[in-house]
Design a protein around this motif. Structure first.
Motif, short mmCIF file in Angstrom:
data_model
loop_
_atom_site.label_atom_id
_atom_site.label_comp_id
_atom_site.label_asym_id
_atom_site.label_seq_id
_atom_site.Cartn_x
_atom_site.Cartn_y
_atom_site.Cartn_z
N THR B 250 0.83 -1.21 0.00
CA THR B 250 0.00 0.00 0.00
C THR B 250 0.86 1.26 0.00
OG1 THR B 250 -0.19 -0.19 2.40
CG2 THR B 250 -2.02 -1.02 1.11
N PHE B 251 1.92 1.27 0.77
CA PHE B 251 2.70 2.50 0.87
C PHE B 251 3.58 2.76 -0.36
CE2 PHE B 251 1.16 2.76 5.08
CZ PHE B 251 1.18 4.11 5.36
N ALA B 252 4.04 1.68 -1.00
CA ALA B 252 4.82 1.91 -2.22
C ALA B 252 3.93 2.59 -3.26
CB ALA B 252 5.35 0.58 -2.75
N SER B 253 2.70 2.09 -3.41
CA SER B 253 1.77 2.72 -4.36
C SER B 253 1.38 4.11 -3.90
CB SER B 253 0.51 1.88 -4.50
OG SER B 253 0.78 0.79 -5.31
N GLY B 254 1.16 4.24 -2.59
CA GLY B 254 0.79 5.55 -2.05
C GLY B 254 1.86 6.58 -2.33
N GLN B 255 3.10 6.15 -2.22
CA GLN B 255 4.22 7.07 -2.48
C GLN B 255 4.23 7.49 -3.95
OE1 GLN B 255 5.97 8.11 0.04
NE2 GLN B 255 7.30 9.46 -1.13
N TYR B 256 3.98 6.52 -4.84
CA TYR B 256 3.90 6.84 -6.27
C TYR B 256 2.78 7.86 -6.51
CZ TYR B 256 6.94 3.04 -7.97
OH TYR B 256 8.01 2.23 -8.26
N LEU B 257 1.64 7.62 -5.87
CA LEU B 257 0.47 8.49 -6.04
C LEU B 257 0.80 9.92 -5.58
CD1 LEU B 257 -2.47 8.34 -6.90
CD2 LEU B 257 -3.06 7.51 -4.66
N LEU B 258 1.47 9.99 -4.45
CA LEU B 258 1.85 11.30 -3.90
C LEU B 258 2.79 12.03 -4.86
CD1 LEU B 258 1.90 13.18 -1.31
CD2 LEU B 258 3.96 11.97 -0.67
N THR B 259 3.83 11.35 -5.30
CA THR B 259 4.84 12.03 -6.13
C THR B 259 4.28 12.39 -7.51
OG1 THR B 259 5.73 9.87 -6.66
CG2 THR B 259 6.93 11.10 -5.05
N THR B 260 3.46 11.51 -8.10
CA THR B 260 2.95 11.84 -9.44
C THR B 260 1.95 13.00 -9.36
OG1 THR B 260 1.26 10.13 -9.25
CG2 THR B 260 3.26 9.56 -10.45
N THR B 261 1.18 13.06 -8.29
CA THR B 261 0.24 14.17 -8.15
C THR B 261 1.01 15.49 -8.01
OG1 THR B 261 -1.28 12.67 -7.02
CG2 THR B 261 -1.79 15.01 -6.88
N ILE B 262 2.05 15.46 -7.21
CA ILE B 262 2.87 16.66 -7.04
C ILE B 262 3.52 17.04 -8.38
CG2 ILE B 262 4.94 17.59 -5.92
CD1 ILE B 262 4.20 15.91 -3.45
N GLU B 263 4.02 16.03 -9.09
CA GLU B 263 4.66 16.29 -10.40
C GLU B 263 3.67 16.91 -11.38
OE1 GLU B 263 7.97 12.75 -10.48
OE2 GLU B 263 6.53 12.87 -12.13
N GLU B 264 2.45 16.38 -11.39
CA GLU B 264 1.44 16.89 -12.33
C GLU B 264 1.11 18.35 -12.02
OE1 GLU B 264 -1.59 13.99 -11.93
OE2 GLU B 264 -0.66 12.65 -13.39
N LYS B 265 1.13 18.67 -10.73
CA LYS B 265 0.89 20.08 -10.38
C LYS B 265 2.08 20.94 -10.80
CE LYS B 265 -0.93 21.94 -6.75
NZ LYS B 265 -1.21 22.32 -5.36
N ALA B 266 3.27 20.44 -10.48
CA ALA B 266 4.47 21.24 -10.75
C ALA B 266 4.68 21.43 -12.25
CB ALA B 266 5.69 20.55 -10.12
N LYS B 434 -12.75 16.27 -1.50
CA LYS B 434 -12.96 17.73 -1.40
C LYS B 434 -11.61 18.46 -1.40
CE LYS B 434 -17.48 18.27 0.48
NZ LYS B 434 -18.27 19.26 1.17
N ILE B 435 -10.67 17.94 -0.65
CA ILE B 435 -9.35 18.58 -0.62
C ILE B 435 -8.71 18.50 -2.01
CG2 ILE B 435 -6.99 18.32 0.30
CD1 ILE B 435 -8.31 17.46 2.95
N PHE B 436 -8.86 17.36 -2.67
CA PHE B 436 -8.26 17.18 -4.00
C PHE B 436 -8.84 18.20 -4.99
CE2 PHE B 436 -7.72 15.15 -8.14
CZ PHE B 436 -6.42 14.68 -8.07
N ARG B 437 -10.15 18.37 -4.96
CA ARG B 437 -10.81 19.29 -5.91
C ARG B 437 -10.27 20.71 -5.77
NH1 ARG B 437 -17.18 19.04 -5.89
NH2 ARG B 437 -16.78 20.81 -7.24
N VAL B 438 -10.05 21.12 -4.54
CA VAL B 438 -9.55 22.48 -4.32
C VAL B 438 -8.04 22.53 -4.55
CG1 VAL B 438 -9.38 24.36 -2.66
CG2 VAL B 438 -11.38 22.88 -2.64
N GLY B 439 -7.36 21.50 -4.01
CA GLY B 439 -5.89 21.53 -4.01
C GLY B 439 -5.24 21.50 -5.38
N VAL B 440 -5.84 20.76 -6.33
CA VAL B 440 -5.17 20.59 -7.62
C VAL B 440 -4.96 21.91 -8.36
CG1 VAL B 440 -5.70 18.19 -8.12
CG2 VAL B 440 -7.39 19.94 -8.66
N LEU B 441 -5.79 22.90 -8.08
CA LEU B 441 -5.63 24.18 -8.78
C LEU B 441 -4.93 25.23 -7.93
CD1 LEU B 441 -9.07 24.35 -10.53
CD2 LEU B 441 -6.85 24.20 -11.64
N MET B 442 -4.50 24.82 -6.75
CA MET B 442 -3.90 25.77 -5.82
C MET B 442 -2.40 25.90 -6.04
SD MET B 442 -5.30 27.50 -3.49
CE MET B 442 -6.68 26.65 -2.80
N GLN B 443 -1.93 27.10 -6.01
CA GLN B 443 -0.49 27.35 -6.09
C GLN B 443 -0.10 28.16 -4.85
OE1 GLN B 443 1.45 26.15 -8.53
NE2 GLN B 443 -0.20 25.37 -9.82
#
Lengths: 338, 459
Positions: B250-266, B434-443
């Motif tokens: 679970t955590f290996a995938s969770g880590q991938y999910l975290l980093t790819t989401t951050i990358e997509e924002k960046a 809810k956090i995701f919806r707001v967070g993805v467009l936040m800088q």
């Protein structure tokens, strides 16, 4: 400080309202009393807007005027705090597949290959898998990037990446295309290419909304202008209407002597409100009072001194902006290579 | 217009899920980190024994024992025969508490098979004045070792005047391997004991048999009257193994999910994606994509673990019911971790910022690791019972409990943990979305906890 963009559920209107509104107009985009606030900042202030089907409409205004926020609401990426947004006769969310969008801030999956990225975006936009390769290749050929098809996005130059993004926004042949600052950062050759592609899409009947803070790009491309400043729409008219409404008010006089002191002599002519020396053109620019015929001023200038040229300058969007806002466009000097 | 088919929400979700899966699993990083590295590690462990065996040189040479009585050397020679050394090692391994009840404890037999060949000649020297001469022989490598046994050491009570236990001296060359030194040391010590026993006129074999501690056969009796073998390994290591398997998957995938989401924002891909899909479709696609990644890891490591247990004749320790429960708790654990990582990833700009938001949840998630021993030892104790109902640690604690106990966990507790756990998954999904919806467009700077609560209210 956070740049806040709080999505909120679109304030939905009954379906009957949409049908009524759409049936009354042939607008591709219809905004009614749209407000958007980020904290205490009012980014969009009660905008009403109709973008006619098949038009090439320019959203112009200085940086931070509210252009991108308005576009994001049209794309249903963010939702208005008040008012309604209708796109292609439907709810903005359900029309997503029929809209092409090139955002202001470009983004690609860096490690994805070009072809794969374009196919991914096309699939998200509802294109079937069959014929996708041919479509991608045709577009790559059109933007002269066939060599890049197997490359990863991170291997492309900035200009090439922008062209790939442009393809991603139009590959599904959308009815409405929204381009937010499409020329920013492009070299003149690529800017000309994108310019031509935009014209081609327009000629093919697509409705295009094109946002820029560089006025002359809008003048070159658009048949309709929406000028936004401080979140408010201050102009919404076709280019023909704009030229008819805003008389030329500047006469440019190039004295034979090329002497800057001649500017003050010309400034003293009746009907001239202000005279300014333009060292690049070696000419004086005379601002004419509203109730004065420019032809009279031109005749008086010729009579006053030997001149090389006298020209009634065509009204620019910069002039229109000054006329409407009372100050120059803050970023209009920036080159946009449009 | 293009031949456009309507892109249904499910089609968009699967398109995103497949992209995430493909770009995570079919990469050099994943194949190397998650497949090649573990296989290499297992192979290295297996090869280690072989390498040690190959490294061993035959033990051939002479050991001199200086002993005025002249009795110790003969006993030492008995102890240093290849058969006796193998027998001692076998006995030692068999009596080791961890391996005592290891099914198919032929492992001990196999271990002794890797001994080097032994041909040690033991000479007895009764003249203590020859010490220097013999030391020189050790120094030049002519002797394997020199043991100096004082006569007092063979007394029935081998103590000096101050009451300290007397010692013997073993001199070996510098290059002598520690394993060989240990073997000589042990053999001489046993020989001294045999000489003492002989001196008092008792038979060593009979005495040894009399003093041998009997082995234990523990039987566990459940309240229902069922009886089962005690298995120390199963009781301690297996639950930890299962929980770590769940944790890694679970955590290996969770880590991938975290980093790819951050990358997509960046990299600003986020806005491009949101022009085609809704935030909820994007979130679902990412979670499903990485669920498949997680399932691949769970399947891979789980199959490897079960194969290992079967090879060690311990396959019966894992029942089908246990595996089904493991899968159900895996779904719950993945849901908790993935929604947490995706929502945190959407709200921050880099991994450093993510760290501070994830830390509180991570503290709760380390609870099962910290409480591993008390929960494994008393899976129905109050610590285990209470921690089974603390989200998001529920699935990890429950996996520890259901695999630890030789007796069944109360069925009502399992059912309640599932109902309670999945109810909390619902709460996490609601808040995370809810956090995701707001967070993805936040800088800009990451949100404070107060701002996160504000997001939950407004989205």
């Amino acid at each position: 400080m956070l740049r806040l963009q709080f999505p909120r559920l679109l304030q939905r209107q009954p379906l009957s309202n949409y049908i009524t509104l759409h049936s009354m107009t042939t607008s591709a985009v219809n905004l009614r009393a749209v407000w958007k606030r980020f904290g205490k900042t009012e980014a969009v202030r009660g905008i009403d807007l109709d973008v006619p089907d098949g038009s090439l409409t320019g959203f112009i205004g200085p940086n931070g005027a509210g252009k991108s926020t308005t576009i994001r609401m049209i794309m249903s990426i963010i939702h208005p705090d008040e008012g309604s947004v209708q796109v292609l006769g439907a709810d903005a969310i359900s029309a997503k597949d029929r809209i092409g969008y090139l955002p202001e801030e470009r983004g690609l999956y860096r490690r994805m290959r070009v072809t794969e990225f374009l196919k991914f975006m096309a699939t998200l936009k509802g294109l079937p898998g069959a014929g996708l390769d041919a479509r991608v290749n045709a577009w790559l050929e059109r933007v002269q990037l066939t060599d890049a098809s197997k490359k990863r996005c991170q291997e492309l130059s900035k200009g090439q990446q922008q062209k790939i993004q442009f393809i991603a926004s139009v590959i599904h042949d959308p009815e409405l295309i929204i381009l937010d600052e499409p020329f920013s950062g492009l070299d003149p050759v690529n800017a000309r290419l994108i310019n031509r592609l935009i014209r081609d899409l327009h000629d093919a009947g697509r409705t295009i909304i094109f946002s820029t803070h560089v006025m002359h790009q809008a003048e070159q491309l658009c048949d309709r202008i929406v000028l936004i400043n401080h979140g408010e729409k201050i102009l919404d008219a076709s280019m023909t209407e704009i030229h008819a409404r805003f008389d030329p008010r500047t006469v440019q006089v190039e004295p034979s002597s090329h002497n800057p002191a001649d500017a003050s002599r010309l400034g003293a002519l009746p009907g001239v409100e202000r005279a300014q020396w333009n060292p690049e053109r070696h000419a004086a620019e005379l601002t004419i009072a509203r109730d004065v015929d420019p032809q009279d001023v031109m005749r008086a200038a010729i009579a006053l001194m030997p001149v090389r040229t006298v020209e009634l300058r065509k009204t620019t969007l910069d002039d229109v902006f000054v006329e409407l806002v009372g100050e120059a466009m803050p970023s209009s000097e920036e080159s946009g290579n449009g | 217009m293009a031949d456009r088919m309507h892109a249904s929400p499910m089609r968009r979700v699967w398109t995103i899920a497949f992209r995430e899966f493909r770009h995570t699993v079919i990469t050099k990083g994943f194949i190397f980190g998650a497949v090649v590295m573990p296989v290499v590690m297992f192979a290295a462990i297996a090869a280690l024994g072989l390498l040690i065996g190959m490294q061993m040189t035959p033990v051939v040479g002479t050991l001199v024992v200086i002993d005025e009585s002249g009795t110790v050397a003969a006993f030492a020679a008995e102890e240093l025969t290849p058969e006796q050394v193998a027998k001692d090692m076998h006995e030692s391994l068999r009596r080791n508490s961890a391996l005592k009840n290891w099914p198919g404890s032929d492992a001990a037999q196999q271990a002794t098979a890797s001994l080097p060949s032994i041909d040690v000649k033991v000479e007895s020297v009764q003249d203590a004045n020859r010490v220097d001469e013999l030391r020189a022989k050790v120094q030049d490598g002519s002797l394997l070792g020199l043991a100096i046994v004082s006569p007092e050491l063979l007394n029935a009570n081998p103590m000096d005047a101050e009451g300290n236990e007397l010692t013997f001296t073993l001199i070996v060359p510098t290059r002598s391997a520690p394993r060989l030194t240990g073997m000589l040391e042990k053999s001489i010590a046993k020989a001294i004991v045999k000489a003492r026993v002989q001196r008092v006129g008792t038979d060593y074999t009979s005495l040894k048999a009399l003093l041998a501690l009997p082995e234990t056969s523990v039987r566990r009796m459940s309240t229902e009257g069922a009886e089962a073998d005690e298995n120390a390994i199963a009781k301690t290591l297996l639950p930890m193994g299962f929980m770590m398997l769940l944790w890694i998957a679970t955590f290996a995938s969770g880590q991938y999910l975290l980093t790819t989401t951050i990358e997509e924002k960046a990299s600003k891909v986020m806005e491009v994606l949101l022009s085609a899909v809704s935030p909820m479709e994007l979130l679902c696609g990412k979670i499903i994509g990485y669920a498949m990644v997680s399932a691949v890891m769970l399947g891979m490591y789980g199959a490897l673990g079960i194969a290992g247990l079967s090879a060690a004749a311990m396959g019966d320790l894992v029942s089908p019911g246990m595996l089904i429960l493991m899968l159900v708790y895996f779904v719950m654990a993945y849901a908790f971790v993935s929604i947490m990582m995706a929502s945190v990833g959407s709200a921050v700009n880099d991994l450093r910022e993510a760290q501070s938001l994830v830390t509180p949840a991570m503290l709760i998630l380390t609870l099962p690791i910290m409480l591993w021993l008390p929960i494994s030892e008393q899976p129905n104790g109050w610590i285990a019972t209470i921690s089974s109902f603390i989200p998001p640690a529920i699935p990890f604690v429950m996996v520890l409990r259901v695999t630890a106990s030789n007796e069944q966990i109360d069925t009502w507790q399992v059912i309640l943990s599932l109902v309670w756990g999945f109810a909390w998954v619902g709460v996490f999904v609601w808040g995370g979305a809810k956090i995701f919806r707001v967070g993805v467009l936040m800088q800009g700077k990451p949100p404070s906890p107060r701002e996160l609560i504000k997001w939950l209210r407004m989205a």
